[in-house]
Motif scaffolding. Sequence first.
Motif, mmCIF file in Angstrom:
data_model
loop_
_atom_site.group_PDB
_atom_site.id
_atom_site.type_symbol
_atom_site.label_atom_id
_atom_site.label_comp_id
_atom_site.label_asym_id
_atom_site.label_seq_id
_atom_site.Cartn_x
_atom_site.Cartn_y
_atom_site.Cartn_z
ATOM 1 N N ASP B 222 3.185 1.356 -6.734
ATOM 2 C CA ASP B 222 3.331 2.469 -5.803
ATOM 3 C C ASP B 222 3.905 3.659 -6.568
ATOM 4 N N PRO B 223 3.131 4.757 -6.716
ATOM 5 C CA PRO B 223 3.607 5.874 -7.540
ATOM 6 C C PRO B 223 4.840 6.548 -6.960
ATOM 7 N N LYS B 224 5.103 6.320 -5.658
ATOM 8 C CA LYS B 224 6.209 7.020 -4.997
ATOM 9 C C LYS B 224 7.566 6.532 -5.480
ATOM 10 N N LYS B 225 7.671 5.272 -5.890
ATOM 11 C CA LYS B 225 9.004 4.791 -6.267
ATOM 12 C C LYS B 225 8.946 3.869 -7.476
#
Lengths: 134, 232
Positions: B222-225
């Motif tokens: 997940d690139p967000k975290k």
Amino acid sequence: MYKKTKYLNGMLFYPTFVVSDLIVIFAFLAIFCLAIFFFPDLLFTGDSEIPADPFNTPEHIKPEWYFLAPYQFLKLIPELTALVVQTLGMLALVFLPFIDRSEKKGLLRRPAFTLIAMSVLIFWIWLTLWGATS
Amino acid sequence: MNLWLKKIYLAVLEWIDYRTGVNDLIKDQLTEYRVPPKLNFWYSLGGLSLFIFGLQLVTGVFLLVYYVPSTDEAFESVQRIMVDIPYGWMIRSAHAAGSHSMIFVVILHMLSVLFMGSYKKPREITWLTGCALLFLTLGICFTGYLLPWSQLSFWATTVATNIPQPIPVVGPYIVRLIRGGENINPDTLNRFFALHVVVIPAVMLALAAAHMYLIRVLGISDPKKPDTDSGE
């Protein structure tokens, strides 16, 4: 062992993600068929329709687009230097996870990496275009 | 009648499931497998690469039926595929267009992984197998290029195999090793043929399996975290 995130509220792999995958595959197939059925001349040109002759060198030899950048790079600087630089570049790419060990992932959260990667990419595209037009 | 057919259908399914456990497999890998919400176009490029690889295997097998790997007959056999064999032109065009698109899609896939930072811990091995797959993709295109034995294949391969020449001491030996002789010769065609249709595809299949196994085991990044060791 690393405990993976379970994404309990995530989307279902089947059918949701499989269908979005299929949309991309069919979009690809549309372009693919367009190339095969309407522009066959793009694929096989000139020297590919003449049998190989070891005693007759064609005037203009140019590699396919994906090898154009390394090919132009060899012309740009002395060959041995170019080979060393390209090998080191390849190794840096392969071992990137061991060189870049920060945990930040987003593009804007690691501006130094983004800048370097973008410059290399633009240089690669520029070499390709130069090779294609020269 | 329909009810009767349904009974047989269910009985067959149960017979298979009892002996293979396929129902649990479908549940775990498809119908109850969840991925991060909102995956965009970039996440489909790996699947698309696999699809094109499959396409290349199928068209490649069809070409293999009529292609003759010898310097005397290779060019003629390719001309025969293009002119005489029903739909041969279509299969060969698809194989050629497939090679270009596979490289293009694999490079795009790598760039998306690069810029989204998905190669980071714990996905280092996934990245390494991916790099190997990229180089093998380039290798399979390079070896396949010589097979039609046209002027283009012959001279492009001559120039490309000459590149290691300036390396001190070992350069000329590397060139000899790739060519199987001083120049491009019938043995070069034979070894490129073996690499193109057997060795590289087999290694690629194994690596692709390892690549996908690792993605399944580690979950989609997940690139967000950043990844933590705690999970969720």
